[in-house]
Design an enzyme around this catalytic site. Structure first.
Site: not given
Ligand code: IVH
Length: 674
Positions: A34, A83, A117, A119, A138, A231, A416, A436
């Site tokens: 990634d 995103s 962030k 995953d 999404r 969040y 074995c 075994c």
């Molecule tokens: S904020 C405008 N906060 O990361 C808000 N995203 O690579 C945009 N993700 O699609 C997203 N933890 O699925 C936000 N604390 C966090 C996050 C988060 C994971 C993911 C989310 C987003 C992806 C973007």
């Protein structure tokens, strides 16, 4: 760089990225990490920003992320589910900051919130009058898939947001965004279970979460320990907080799950510091984080700054260094587990990934190697995620030179030499030879373990020594070990030998149920072992049990009955039993007298999960049985009550999804007293 060269680079990037995106999203067999993908994408975006007239309609920047599947009903989101742009290191963060500061000077006063962030998988949850009414994936950010029934099974998703005296009240309509994911430990445990059951294992927590949420059968989702952290408020009737920090507080106040790890910082340098701290701290999180997200705290300002494509200007993903690398697959070894399952292990050219040198990785099962066409000598893409055992994602086919050799699964057990067997409907291959040596090691480890004979001080290393020295050829040999035997082993001084002998001696007192569990009969765990002791007073009686007889016991189906009968039929196992008996390890269970007191729980089936305050696992079972109830291991439609304590796990989810009543211990007591 000349303009012509740049144009060529851009076109090449579009082609390459589209190819990798297809491999990732459609084929599910990525060949680059990634991190590498994101870096190339970043370069493409730079080139496109410098030459907007070169942007082609098929550029990944112009395309929505993942497609919407047809099998789920589509849901239009109330606003764009955006995103994030990626940054790699402090320089990128500072550049982002300078850019938005030039656009609006309020940026310098805003402060930032830094969050892990996660995953996982973005989900969108709709609440109407405090009730969870709709949940979606999404999708492409505009339209997602309706996965309400599946999301309902997540423990973290409150089905109602209670109106609280003194607390914040939910707006009539509230749409929040969060991340659904699986903890690393839960993931490991799930894979272990699947492995032992001979089923396909999952690649990583993220894939498991995604796969589990897209199940058409919600009971399956329910059986997976998925979690949620929210969040963002995507839309609401009435006023919403002006800052990200207050948003997190409000969500938390409403009872929605919110990370405890977010920090509010006043300037960009502090934000960078917080991100960098996370690089070393990431393994302290229970889940996988692939970065940290820096968000402008001032949400009005963030909204005013607008978006670039799908990325809001007001936030940036600070990506952690890669934990995916490529290395050479030098060979494939075979591990033999306690139940005889053979698992392939990748022997790799040593490589550093995420600060750890890796030489071995899991290849899941033989079908996986064939499906992915992984060959010995291949360069392979390797991932290490959190504490998860590293795994091979797949071969880098482009780098083959023709010298690679396809792998042929073994027809005999490498430990074995006996032929291996494959059960219909399972992916696993088994060594069924009870003698075994590889199985022996795992068997002894299980025999001495905590839920079994609980022989303290007999760890893997010592088991290995005992087996290597030929002192232990089956579990019964543990009981004939002498002090002199132990003193001959390396590292054994007098005290260590005495302690071990005392532990072994003490284990003779373990009840029959422990011994049955310790034998490691497939499908027979602690609860089933205890159930068997209610009918069979010793191993002799159990060894004579027939299929029919066994199936009359609550919770014993044909598979379990078969596994028990098979185990006792094997000559090697009969020999172990004879030796245990001769060594005096032969506990007897008092068969239960017919219950005498009142039986208010008669006809009711219970499952117990989590930690209870007033009962241990054993005593709660005895309590229920004393009042006429039955206790089984797993929640099914036939279960009447799930008694759930602290940290209840997937059984709770399953009960909820099946509509099984969930009660606590107080309610259990009152039922028994009724
Ligand atoms: S904020 C405008 N906060 O990361 C808000 N995203 O690579 C945009 N993700 O699609 C997203 N933890 O699925 C936000 N604390 C966090 C996050 C988060 C994971 C993911 C989310 C987003 C992806 C973007």
């Amino acid at each position: 760089m000349s303009s012509e060269n740049e144009r060529q680079e851009l076109e090449e990037l579009v082609r390459t990225l589209n190819y990798h995106s297809y491999r990732y999203h459609v084929l599910d067999t990525p060949v680059i990490s990634d991190y590498e993908y994101d870096k190339m994408l970043k370069r493409l975006l730079e080139l496109e920003a410098a030459h907007p007239d070169w942007i082609s309609p098929d550029s990944p920047s112009q395309r929505s992320g993942s497609g919407v599947l047809d099998k789920f009903v589509k849901v239009r989101h109330p606003g764009a589910v955006l995103s994030l742009a990626n940054g790699f290191g402090a320089q990128d963060v500072r550049a982002w900051y300078e850019r938005i500061l030039r656009l609006d000077e309020r940026v310098s006063q805003s402060g930032f919130v830094v969050e892990p962030k996660i995953d996982g998988l973005t989900v969108v949850l709709h609440y109407q009058d405090g009730r969870f009414v709709l949940g979606a994936t999404r999708g492409d950010g505009v339209v997602g898939e309706d996965i309400t029934t599946n999301l309902r099974t997540l423990r973290g998703v409150p089905l109602t947001i209670p109106v609280q005296a003194g607390g914040p009240n939910p707006p009539a309509r509230l749409v929040v965004r969060g991340e659904a994911f699986m903890n690393v430990r839960d993931f490991d445990a799930l894979n272990q279970r699947l492995l032992e059951a001979g089923e396909k294992t999952y690649l990583n927590p993220r894939n498991t979460a995604a796969g589990s949420l897209r199940q058409l059968d919600p009971a399956l989702t329910a059986s997976r320990p998925l979690r949620l952290l929210t969040y963002q408020i995507l839309s609401a009737d009435g006023p919403v907080p002006d800052t990200q920090w207050e948003t997190l507080e409000l969500l938390r106040g409403l009872g929605l799950p919110v990370t405890d790890h977010a920090v509010l910082v006043k300037d960009i340098e502090e934000a960078i510091e917080a991100c960098q701290n996370w690089i070393t701290q990431r393994d302290t999180l229970a889940y996988e984080a692939d970065g940290a997200v820096i968000k402008l705290n001032n949400l009005r300002l963030a909204a005013d700054l607008g978006v670039v494509g799908k990325d809001p200007r007001g936030a940036l993903a600070f990506k952690f260094p890669a934990r995916e690398v490529t290395t050479r697959l030098q060979g494939i070894g075979i591990n033999v587990g306690r139940t005889g399952v053979l698992t392939p292990v990748a022997n790799l050219e040593a490589v550093e990934v995420g600060g750890v040198v890796v030489k071995q990785a899991t290849l899941h099962n033989f079908d996986y190697i064939l499906e992915k066409d992984i060959r010995i000598g291949d360069r392979v893409l390797l991932k290490r995620a959190g504490d998860v055992i590293p795994y091979v994602i797949g071969p880098v086919v482009e780098q083959r030179d023709g010298s690679e050799t396809p792998f042929t699964p073994p027809t005999v057990c490498p430990a074995c030499g006996q032929p291996v067997e494959h059960l219909a409907g399972e992916v696993a291959w088994y060594c069924v030879n009870a003698a075994c040596p590889a199985q022996l090691m795992r068997n002894i480890e299980h025999f001495v373990g905590r839920g079994s004979m609980d022989i303290v001080g007999l760890g893997t290393k010592i088991v290995e020594q005992l087996v290597d020295a030929g002192l232990v050829q089956d579990v019964a040999d543990l009981y004939t070990l002498t002090r002199a035997n132990l003193l001959d082993l390396e590292g054994f001084a007098g005290k260590k030998a005495d302690n071990l002998l005392t532990s072994i001696e003490t284990s003779r007192q373990q009840p029959l149920s422990r011994l049955i569990n310790a034998l490691g009969i497939r499908e027979v765990g602690e609860v089933m072992a205890a159930d068997l002791t209610r009918v069979y007073p010793d191993l002799e009686a159990l060894s004579r049990a027939t299929m029919d007889e066994l199936q009359r016991i609550e919770g014993v189906g044909p598979n379990i009955a078969q596994a028990i009968v098979d185990w006792f039929t094997r000559p090697a196992n009969q020999q172990v039993l004879a030796k245990l008996r001769a060594a005096g390890v032969w506990p007897r269970a008092a068969l239960q007298a017919a219950p005498s007191g009142p039986q208010p729980l008669a006809g009711l089936t219970f499952v117990v999960t989590g930690t209870l305050e007033g009962f241990s696992r054993e005593t709660v079972k005895e309590f229920i049985q004393q009042y006429g109830g039955k206790v089984t291991d797993s929640v099914t439609k036939k279960t009447d009550y799930l008694v759930a304590g602290e940290s209840a796990g997937s059984k709770l989810d399953k009960a909820r999804s099946l509509g099984v009543a969930v009660i606590d211990e107080t309610r259990l007591r009152s039922l028994a007293a009724s």
